[in-house]
Design a protein around this motif. Sequence first.
Motif, short mmCIF file in Angstrom:
data_model
loop_
_atom_site.label_atom_id
_atom_site.label_comp_id
_atom_site.label_asym_id
_atom_site.label_seq_id
_atom_site.Cartn_x
_atom_site.Cartn_y
_atom_site.Cartn_z
N GLY A 33 0.82 -1.21 0.00
CA GLY A 33 0.00 0.00 0.00
C GLY A 33 0.85 1.26 0.00
N TRP A 34 0.34 2.28 -0.64
CA TRP A 34 0.96 3.61 -0.58
C TRP A 34 0.03 4.53 0.23
CZ3 TRP A 34 5.75 5.00 -1.82
CH2 TRP A 34 6.47 4.20 -2.70
N PHE A 35 0.64 5.30 1.12
CA PHE A 35 -0.09 6.22 1.97
C PHE A 35 0.60 7.57 1.89
CE2 PHE A 35 -2.73 3.15 4.24
CZ PHE A 35 -2.08 1.96 3.90
N ARG A 36 -0.10 8.60 2.31
CA ARG A 36 0.54 9.92 2.37
C ARG A 36 0.04 10.65 3.60
NH1 ARG A 36 -2.13 12.97 -2.92
NH2 ARG A 36 -4.12 13.57 -1.94
N GLN A 37 0.90 11.57 4.05
CA GLN A 37 0.55 12.35 5.22
C GLN A 37 1.02 13.78 5.05
OE1 GLN A 37 1.90 10.81 9.00
NE2 GLN A 37 0.20 11.83 10.05
N ILE A 38 0.09 14.69 5.22
CA ILE A 38 0.38 16.12 5.21
C ILE A 38 0.56 16.54 6.67
CG2 ILE A 38 -0.52 18.40 4.62
CD1 ILE A 38 -2.23 16.92 2.48
N PRO A 39 1.56 17.37 6.98
CA PRO A 39 1.76 17.79 8.37
C PRO A 39 0.48 18.33 8.98
CG PRO A 39 3.60 18.48 7.04
CD PRO A 39 2.58 17.91 6.08
N ASP A 88 -1.16 17.45 -3.72
CA ASP A 88 -0.53 16.14 -3.58
C ASP A 88 0.73 16.21 -2.72
OD1 ASP A 88 -1.30 15.59 -7.04
OD2 ASP A 88 -2.35 14.75 -5.31
N THR A 89 1.13 17.41 -2.34
CA THR A 89 2.31 17.57 -1.50
C THR A 89 2.12 16.87 -0.16
OG1 THR A 89 2.93 19.67 -2.51
CG2 THR A 89 3.76 19.24 -0.29
N ALA A 90 3.04 15.96 0.16
CA ALA A 90 2.93 15.15 1.38
C ALA A 90 4.16 14.28 1.49
CB ALA A 90 1.68 14.27 1.34
N VAL A 91 4.29 13.64 2.64
CA VAL A 91 5.26 12.55 2.77
C VAL A 91 4.53 11.26 2.38
CG1 VAL A 91 6.76 11.25 4.31
CG2 VAL A 91 6.51 13.73 4.60
N TYR A 92 5.12 10.53 1.48
CA TYR A 92 4.50 9.30 0.99
C TYR A 92 5.21 8.10 1.60
CZ TYR A 92 1.72 11.81 -2.43
OH TYR A 92 0.79 12.63 -3.04
N TYR A 93 4.43 7.18 2.09
CA TYR A 93 4.93 5.97 2.72
C TYR A 93 4.43 4.73 1.98
CZ TYR A 93 5.61 9.06 6.76
OH TYR A 93 5.98 10.09 7.60
N TYR A 110 4.61 -3.85 8.23
CA TYR A 110 5.86 -3.29 7.70
C TYR A 110 5.60 -1.93 7.07
CZ TYR A 110 7.37 -8.16 8.10
OH TYR A 110 7.65 -9.42 8.56
N TRP A 111 6.49 -0.97 7.40
CA TRP A 111 6.38 0.38 6.86
C TRP A 111 7.74 0.87 6.41
CZ3 TRP A 111 1.96 3.31 6.22
CH2 TRP A 111 0.80 2.77 6.77
N GLY A 112 7.74 1.63 5.32
CA GLY A 112 8.95 2.31 4.89
C GLY A 112 9.09 3.63 5.62
N GLN A 113 10.18 4.32 5.38
CA GLN A 113 10.51 5.53 6.13
C GLN A 113 9.86 6.78 5.57
OE1 GLN A 113 12.18 4.42 3.69
NE2 GLN A 113 13.22 6.11 2.66
N GLY A 114 9.29 6.74 4.39
CA GLY A 114 8.65 7.91 3.82
C GLY A 114 9.56 8.67 2.88
N THR A 115 8.95 9.26 1.87
CA THR A 115 9.69 10.10 0.93
C THR A 115 8.84 11.34 0.66
OG1 THR A 115 10.81 10.12 -1.24
CG2 THR A 115 8.76 8.86 -1.11
N GLN A 116 9.49 12.49 0.69
CA GLN A 116 8.79 13.76 0.57
C GLN A 116 8.50 14.08 -0.89
OE1 GLN A 116 7.79 16.18 3.05
NE2 GLN A 116 6.73 17.04 1.27
N VAL A 117 7.26 14.41 -1.16
CA VAL A 117 6.85 14.89 -2.48
C VAL A 117 6.33 16.32 -2.31
CG1 VAL A 117 5.19 14.64 -4.36
CG2 VAL A 117 6.30 12.62 -3.38
N THR A 118 6.93 17.24 -3.04
CA THR A 118 6.52 18.64 -2.98
C THR A 118 6.17 19.10 -4.38
OG1 THR A 118 7.98 19.03 -1.10
CG2 THR A 118 7.15 20.96 -2.28
N VAL A 119 4.95 19.60 -4.54
CA VAL A 119 4.49 20.07 -5.84
C VAL A 119 4.28 21.57 -5.75
CG1 VAL A 119 2.79 19.79 -7.67
CG2 VAL A 119 3.34 17.85 -6.19
N SER A 120 5.02 22.30 -6.54
CA SER A 120 4.92 23.76 -6.53
C SER A 120 3.90 24.23 -7.56
CB SER A 120 6.28 24.38 -6.80
OG SER A 120 6.72 24.03 -8.10
N SER A 121 3.26 25.33 -7.26
CA SER A 121 2.23 25.87 -8.17
C SER A 121 2.83 26.82 -9.18
CB SER A 121 1.14 26.56 -7.36
OG SER A 121 1.71 27.60 -6.59
#
Length: 121
Positions: A33-39, A88-93, A110-121
């Motif tokens: 599974g892919w998840f995302r989290q916004i602060p 869509d900007t978030a840390v994706y796990y 099991y979880w991965g450490q996350g990777t940051q995705v930042t989308v600029s306008s």
Amino acid sequence: QLQASGGGLVQAGGSLRLSCATSGFPFHEYIIGWFRQIPGKEREGVACIGDRYGSTYSLESVKGRFTISKDNAKGTAYLQMNSLKPEDTAVYYCAADNTYPKVVRGTSDYWGQGTQVTVSS
């Protein structure tokens, strides 16, 4: 173990492909599974895939833009993200489990450490 990678900074409308490299368990038997989290917000499920279940997308907003896939030979899952938007900007796990409901509920073992995705306008 899971290792997520591929995040970065991209302009709106651009694309990124996230990878989730795994080891230590029989990849072809597990659901990824892919998840995302916004602060400041709760983690949300994006998509999941399993050999027995196919692929499902939890977020209506990503349907038609994101594609989840897996390569059993490489033990790696992917999330191709096209037409990215600032929201869509978030840390994706990535997460893995051999029990489908646990992946969907976000309670995988099991979880991965996350990777940051930042989308600029």
